[in-house]
Design a protein around this motif. Structure first.
Motif, PDB file in Angstrom:
ATOM      1  N   GLU A 147      -7.040  -4.855  16.355  1.00 46.67           N
ATOM      2  CA  GLU A 147      -6.995  -6.214  16.900  1.00 46.67           C
ATOM      3  C   GLU A 147      -7.406  -7.229  15.855  1.00 46.67           C
ATOM      4  O   GLU A 147      -6.832  -8.316  15.750  1.00 46.67           O
ATOM      5  CB  GLU A 147      -7.916  -6.300  18.112  1.00 46.67           C
ATOM      6  N   ALA A 148      -8.421  -6.871  15.063  1.00 42.86           N
ATOM      7  CA  ALA A 148      -8.922  -7.810  14.056  1.00 42.86           C
ATOM      8  C   ALA A 148      -8.116  -7.763  12.768  1.00 42.86           C
ATOM      9  O   ALA A 148      -8.246  -8.636  11.921  1.00 42.86           O
ATOM     10  CB  ALA A 148     -10.391  -7.500  13.747  1.00 42.86           C
ATOM     11  N   GLY A 149      -7.283  -6.718  12.607  1.00 45.60           N
ATOM     12  CA  GLY A 149      -6.535  -6.568  11.354  1.00 45.60           C
ATOM     13  C   GLY A 149      -7.439  -6.151  10.219  1.00 45.60           C
ATOM     14  O   GLY A 149      -7.096  -6.279   9.052  1.00 45.60           O
ATOM     15  N   GLU A 150      -8.648  -5.625  10.522  1.00 45.35           N
ATOM     16  CA  GLU A 150      -9.632  -5.302   9.509  1.00 45.35           C
ATOM     17  C   GLU A 150      -9.140  -4.172   8.615  1.00 45.35           C
ATOM     18  O   GLU A 150      -8.838  -3.081   9.066  1.00 45.35           O
ATOM     19  CB  GLU A 150     -10.947  -4.877  10.176  1.00 45.35           C
ATOM     20  N   GLY A 151      -9.069  -4.448   7.330  1.00 46.38           N
ATOM     21  CA  GLY A 151      -8.753  -3.413   6.371  1.00 46.38           C
ATOM     22  C   GLY A 151      -7.299  -2.999   6.321  1.00 46.38           C
ATOM     23  O   GLY A 151      -6.919  -2.197   5.469  1.00 46.38           O
ATOM     24  N   ALA A 152      -6.476  -3.468   7.212  1.00 44.11           N
ATOM     25  CA  ALA A 152      -5.083  -3.014   7.271  1.00 44.11           C
ATOM     26  C   ALA A 152      -4.250  -3.773   6.244  1.00 44.11           C
ATOM     27  O   ALA A 152      -3.384  -4.570   6.587  1.00 44.11           O
ATOM     28  CB  ALA A 152      -4.528  -3.206   8.668  1.00 44.11           C
ATOM     29  N   SER A 153      -4.504  -3.554   4.975  1.00 43.76           N
ATOM     30  CA  SER A 153      -3.799  -4.286   3.930  1.00 43.76           C
ATOM     31  C   SER A 153      -3.712  -3.431   2.677  1.00 43.76           C
ATOM     32  O   SER A 153      -4.589  -2.616   2.395  1.00 43.76           O
ATOM     33  CB  SER A 153      -4.520  -5.606   3.615  1.00 43.76           C
ATOM     34  N   VAL A 154      -2.619  -3.633   1.935  1.00 47.59           N
ATOM     35  CA  VAL A 154      -2.387  -2.848   0.726  1.00 47.59           C
ATOM     36  C   VAL A 154      -1.558  -3.664  -0.248  1.00 47.59           C
ATOM     37  O   VAL A 154      -0.748  -4.504   0.153  1.00 47.59           O
ATOM     38  CB  VAL A 154      -1.683  -1.509   1.063  1.00 47.59           C
ATOM     39  N   ALA A 155      -1.798  -3.444  -1.520  1.00 49.06           N
ATOM     40  CA  ALA A 155      -0.978  -4.041  -2.574  1.00 49.06           C
ATOM     41  C   ALA A 155      -0.317  -2.908  -3.343  1.00 49.06           C
ATOM     42  O   ALA A 155      -0.962  -1.913  -3.682  1.00 49.06           O
ATOM     43  CB  ALA A 155      -1.835  -4.887  -3.523  1.00 49.06           C
ATOM     44  N   VAL A 156       0.981  -3.045  -3.596  1.00 42.11           N
ATOM     45  CA  VAL A 156       1.724  -2.055  -4.372  1.00 42.11           C
ATOM     46  C   VAL A 156       1.905  -2.614  -5.779  1.00 42.11           C
ATOM     47  O   VAL A 156       2.666  -3.566  -5.983  1.00 42.11           O
ATOM     48  CB  VAL A 156       3.095  -1.752  -3.735  1.00 42.11           C
ATOM     49  N   LEU A 191      -6.353  -9.984  -4.680  1.00 38.66           N
ATOM     50  CA  LEU A 191      -5.203 -10.013  -3.777  1.00 38.66           C
ATOM     51  C   LEU A 191      -5.622  -9.975  -2.313  1.00 38.66           C
ATOM     52  O   LEU A 191      -4.780 -10.023  -1.419  1.00 38.66           O
ATOM     53  CB  LEU A 191      -4.269  -8.835  -4.076  1.00 38.66           C
ATOM     54  N   ASN A 192      -6.931  -9.860  -2.083  1.00 36.61           N
ATOM     55  CA  ASN A 192      -7.482  -9.836  -0.716  1.00 36.61           C
ATOM     56  C   ASN A 192      -6.880  -8.698   0.106  1.00 36.61           C
ATOM     57  O   ASN A 192      -6.447  -8.883   1.245  1.00 36.61           O
ATOM     58  CB  ASN A 192      -7.236 -11.175  -0.015  1.00 36.61           C
ATOM     59  N   VAL A 193      -6.854  -7.508  -0.503  1.00 38.76           N
ATOM     60  CA  VAL A 193      -6.361  -6.316   0.196  1.00 38.76           C
ATOM     61  C   VAL A 193      -7.430  -5.234   0.131  1.00 38.76           C
ATOM     62  O   VAL A 193      -8.254  -5.195  -0.786  1.00 38.76           O
ATOM     63  CB  VAL A 193      -5.053  -5.786  -0.422  1.00 38.76           C
ATOM     64  N   SER A 194      -7.409  -4.347   1.110  1.00 37.65           N
ATOM     65  CA  SER A 194      -8.412  -3.290   1.174  1.00 37.65           C
ATOM     66  C   SER A 194      -8.002  -2.048   0.392  1.00 37.65           C
ATOM     67  O   SER A 194      -8.838  -1.185   0.119  1.00 37.65           O
ATOM     68  CB  SER A 194      -8.673  -2.905   2.632  1.00 37.65           C
ATOM     69  N   HIS A 195      -6.716  -1.934   0.051  1.00 39.04           N
ATOM     70  CA  HIS A 195      -6.237  -0.759  -0.654  1.00 39.04           C
ATOM     71  C   HIS A 195      -5.222  -1.165  -1.720  1.00 39.04           C
ATOM     72  O   HIS A 195      -4.522  -2.173  -1.573  1.00 39.04           O
ATOM     73  CB  HIS A 195      -5.582   0.236   0.307  1.00 39.04           C
ATOM     74  N   VAL A 196      -5.155  -0.369  -2.776  1.00 40.99           N
ATOM     75  CA  VAL A 196      -4.205  -0.604  -3.859  1.00 40.99           C
ATOM     76  C   VAL A 196      -3.462   0.698  -4.138  1.00 40.99           C
ATOM     77  O   VAL A 196      -4.083   1.764  -4.266  1.00 40.99           O
ATOM     78  CB  VAL A 196      -4.924  -1.079  -5.143  1.00 40.99           C
ATOM     79  N   LEU A 197      -2.137   0.603  -4.215  1.00 44.84           N
ATOM     80  CA  LEU A 197      -1.308   1.749  -4.576  1.00 44.84           C
ATOM     81  C   LEU A 197      -0.794   1.533  -5.994  1.00 44.84           C
ATOM     82  O   LEU A 197      -0.178   0.514  -6.282  1.00 44.84           O
ATOM     83  CB  LEU A 197      -0.124   1.884  -3.614  1.00 44.84           C
ATOM     84  N   GLU A 198      -1.069   2.504  -6.869  1.00 50.23           N
ATOM     85  CA  GLU A 198      -0.553   2.423  -8.229  1.00 50.23           C
ATOM     86  C   GLU A 198       0.104   3.754  -8.575  1.00 50.23           C
ATOM     87  O   GLU A 198      -0.073   4.756  -7.880  1.00 50.23           O
ATOM     88  CB  GLU A 198      -1.668   2.120  -9.225  1.00 50.23           C
ATOM     89  N   GLY A 199       0.862   3.766  -9.652  1.00 55.91           N
ATOM     90  CA  GLY A 199       1.517   5.002 -10.026  1.00 55.91           C
ATOM     91  C   GLY A 199       2.238   4.866 -11.348  1.00 55.91           C
ATOM     92  O   GLY A 199       2.119   3.858 -12.056  1.00 55.91           O
ATOM     93  N   SER A 200       2.990   5.899 -11.684  1.00 55.45           N
ATOM     94  CA  SER A 200       3.749   5.899 -12.928  1.00 55.45           C
ATOM     95  C   SER A 200       5.036   6.673 -12.728  1.00 55.45           C
ATOM     96  O   SER A 200       5.162   7.495 -11.814  1.00 55.45           O
ATOM     97  CB  SER A 200       2.931   6.530 -14.069  1.00 55.45           C
ATOM     98  N   VAL A 201       5.988   6.369 -13.579  1.00 60.45           N
ATOM     99  CA  VAL A 201       7.286   7.028 -13.551  1.00 60.45           C
ATOM    100  C   VAL A 201       7.601   7.529 -14.952  1.00 60.45           C
ATOM    101  O   VAL A 201       7.465   6.782 -15.937  1.00 60.45           O
ATOM    102  CB  VAL A 201       8.399   6.056 -13.088  1.00 60.45           C
ATOM    103  N   ARG A 202       7.979   8.790 -15.031  1.00 58.34           N
ATOM    104  CA  ARG A 202       8.442   9.349 -16.298  1.00 58.34           C
ATOM    105  C   ARG A 202       9.809   9.947 -16.054  1.00 58.34           C
ATOM    106  O   ARG A 202       9.962  10.846 -15.227  1.00 58.34           O
ATOM    107  CB  ARG A 202       7.480  10.416 -16.818  1.00 58.34           C
ATOM    108  N   ARG A 203      10.780   9.430 -16.771  1.00 57.24           N
ATOM    109  CA  ARG A 203      12.156   9.898 -16.595  1.00 57.24           C
ATOM    110  C   ARG A 203      12.664  10.484 -17.892  1.00 57.24           C
ATOM    111  O   ARG A 203      12.561   9.874 -18.952  1.00 57.24           O
ATOM    112  CB  ARG A 203      13.050   8.745 -16.144  1.00 57.24           C
TER     113      ARG A 203
END
Length: 611
Positions: free
Chosen positions: A129-138, A196-208
């Motif tokens: 209901e509060a939207g607490e923590g429900a945020s992510v940056a890619v 970014l005011n987000v509770s989580h961050v998604l990072e990664g890498s690509v090797r082709r």
């Protein structure tokens, strides 16, 4: 059989097996940690596993056949029982096994403590209901390919994952522009999450490498930097869409555990033609980079993509966007001919409708269609498309900004401002979003606030032309001669041409009084005339000198058609010429269909009043 087991125990074969497995497991963990930083080949993990597997039976055979003695390694059968130190070796192996198990348990405990604990039902309800923590940056995935030439591909993967996540109800996803601003920055992820005011961050890498892909992804909690989830995918290029879905699904699952999100399956458009997909990724990047050359090349590449896969909806959507913005990125001082502008508008409508036919839930296609229809004076259907776009993607800053730009032009200023503020909150590094917000604040006469937004837009993207020009118009509407001249000078210094009146620009910048500017306005072909009418807040001059109609009966160029743009006194709204302008622009028909804006109301069957 009992004798064999006893002999295996005496010769420490079981202990050697246990110690070998513990050491092998630790070796794999170390290799997985150092592989990416050292740039080791994709097959390193597989090689280590194979070597450990080959070594296991060899270790058991050696433990059976040989025994360590004070004189060195000897065949077990050659060591007299009274000289054997197998029991001492057993104790050493026990200590090694226990130490390894302690390390193993410690890692498991750390992983459990680092992961969020499942919440109770009441807690989940409260958080949802509060939207607490429900945020992510890619964040943009790093290109780890041998030739470092796959940045566009890595960006495409990141954006596709973002597009999946943004469709999950209850999950706030930071805007692409703001997230991608951290490309290549070695910055603490906790700081990025806070910015970014987000509770989580998604990072990664690509090797082709050829047709082989290695994609790594990890989800970090912004508050403390703990890793909640990570995975490595070694696949063929043809599996790219499955990998994108797996990563998005894993992130959604991880967040749903603690946030109570509905992470049901989301339908995303795909193409089975990998060549078409790669061309699409190149074209989409060119579209985002803007510029006439980039847009023309993007249009050609998207045409190629759609020739290979005519049912690939995202290709039609981006092509519609290319045609929509084409008129605003022409090189030099020559605006496109009306016929060319009409052709681009028709192409935007055609391609956007095709995208919607393929995917009726495509919010961006609805937004492009709405904007193009409005530009062609089809206000009712245009705003209906924009309303649908916002309903389909209420957290997409691009959609919100597109709708805000149109709504602000036709009187729905408060509604437009709310959408624009929402877009900026979702993507604070989007220069064009700040520019739109500045325009909407200026329409309301909040010039100090609008100037701050224009300057912030310029700081983020100094190459963007619009905030320089809008800063100039904002100062003109505020009656600030010096500020208008300074903004115009900066616009020219940045290499952006003035709209017209090239021969009058220098005298205008040098003018000291309104009287001098009025004299220049008498010679103007439109640009300086409009500036003077705003600087002087001269409503009469505006209507007598600035053309507001054409032979077709419509007001002049749609791009400059904004009856609420001027900041003359409230008398302008009662002026018959202003009301005629609004009628010929089709706004009264729109208001009667969609609802009058707060500052206007119908009067009888045919009249209206705005205040």
């Amino acid at each position: 059989m009992t004798g064999l087991l006893a002999e295996l125990r005496r010769r420490n074969v079981f202990r050697v097996a246990a110690a070998y497995l513990v050491v092998g497991w630790l070796t794999l963990q170390i290799v997985s940690l150092i592989e990416a930083p050292l740039g080791l080949p994709d097959w390193t993990d597989t090689l280590v596993i194979v070597l450990i597997g080959i070594g296991f039976p060899i270790a058991l055979l050696l433990a059976w056949a040989f025994e360590m003695t004070p004189e060195g390694m000897k065949l077990t059968v050659a060591v007299p029982a009274e000289d054997s130190i197998a029991s001492q070796t057993a104790r050493k192996l026990d200590f090694a096994i226990v130490a390894g198990l302690v390390v193993l348990v410690g890692v498991i405990v750390w992983q459990q403590l680092a992961s969020p604990q499942a919440a109770t039902a009441p807690e989940l309800a409260a958080r949802a209901e509060a939207g607490e923590g429900a945020s992510v940056a890619v964040l943009p995935f790093a290109d780890m390919s041998p030739d470092s030439d796959q940045a566009y591909f890595a960006d495409g993967i990141s954006e596709e994952i973002l597009n999946v996540l943004v469709r999950i109800p209850g999950l706030q996803v930071a805007g692409r522009t703001s997230s991608f601003a951290y490309r290549g920055q070695d910055q603490d992820l906790r700081e990025i999450g806070s910015a970014l005011n987000v509770s989580h961050v998604l990072e990664g890498s690509v090797r082709r490498s050829g047709t082989r892909l290695r994609i790594t992804a990890q989800l970090i909690r912004s508050e403390d930097g703990f890793h909640l989830w990570s995975e490595t995918y070694d696949r063929e290029l043809t599996d790219i869409f499955d990998i994108q879905d797996e990563i998005a699904g894993a992130v959604a699952d991880e967040l749903a555990t603690s946030l109570g999100l509905d992470n049901g399956a989301v339908s995303v458009a795909r193409t089975s033609d990998m060549a078409a997909y790669e061309t699409f990724l190149h074209a989409r990047q060119l579209y985002r980079d803007r510029g006439q050359d980039n847009l023309e090349l993007a249009a050609a590449m998207l045409t190629e993509t759609l020739a290979r896969d005519p049912e690939y909806g995202p290709g039609w959507t981006v092509l519609a966007g290319v045609y929509l913005v084409m008129p605003y990125y022409r090189q030099g001082d020559s605006a496109p001919a009306p016929e060319l502008r009409m052709r681009w508008n028709a192409l935007t409508v055609e391609t956007a409708r095709r995208a919607i036919t393929i995917n009726p839930a495509d919010a961006q296609a609805h937004a492009f269609l709405g904007s193009a229809l409005a530009e062609n004076w089809n206000w009712v259907e245009g705003l209906d498309m924009l309303d649908r776009a916002v309903a389909l993607a209420p957290n997409d800053p691009d959609v919100l900004d597109t709708a805000a730009q149109i709504l602000g032009k036709v009187g729905y200023g408060a509604e437009a401002l709310a959408l624009s503020e929402r877009a900026v909150a979702l993507d604070p590094q989007g220069a064009i979003f700040l520019n739109t917000l500045g325009n909407l604040l200026a329409i309301q006469g909040r010039f100090d606030e609008s100037d701050a937004q224009f300057r912030a837009s310029i700081d983020i993207d100094p190459s963007l032309r619009f905030p320089y020009a809008n800063l100039m118009w904002s100062h003109a509407r505020a009656g600030d001669i010096a500020g208008t001249q300074s903004a115009l000078t900066t616009l020219l210094d940045r290499g952006h041409p003035a709209p017209a009146d090239e021969d009058l620009i220098e005298p205008f910048i040098a003018a000291q009084t309104l009287a001098e500017i009025q004299a220049l306005a008498a010679e103007s072909r439109g640009f300086v005339r409009t500036l003077y009418s705003l600087l002087a807040s001269d409503m009469e001059y505006f209507f007598s000198q600035v053309p507001v109609g054409t032979a077709s009966g419509r007001p002049t160029n749609w791009a400059s058609y904004n009856p609420f743009w001027q900041t003359f006194s409230g008398e302008v709204f009662a002026d018959p010429r202003w009301k005629d302008w609004v009628r010929r622009g089709g706004l009264v028909d729109l208001w009667r269909a969609r609802g009058f804006p707060p500052q206007c109301r119908p009067v009888g069957a045919d009249d209206f009043r705005c205040e």
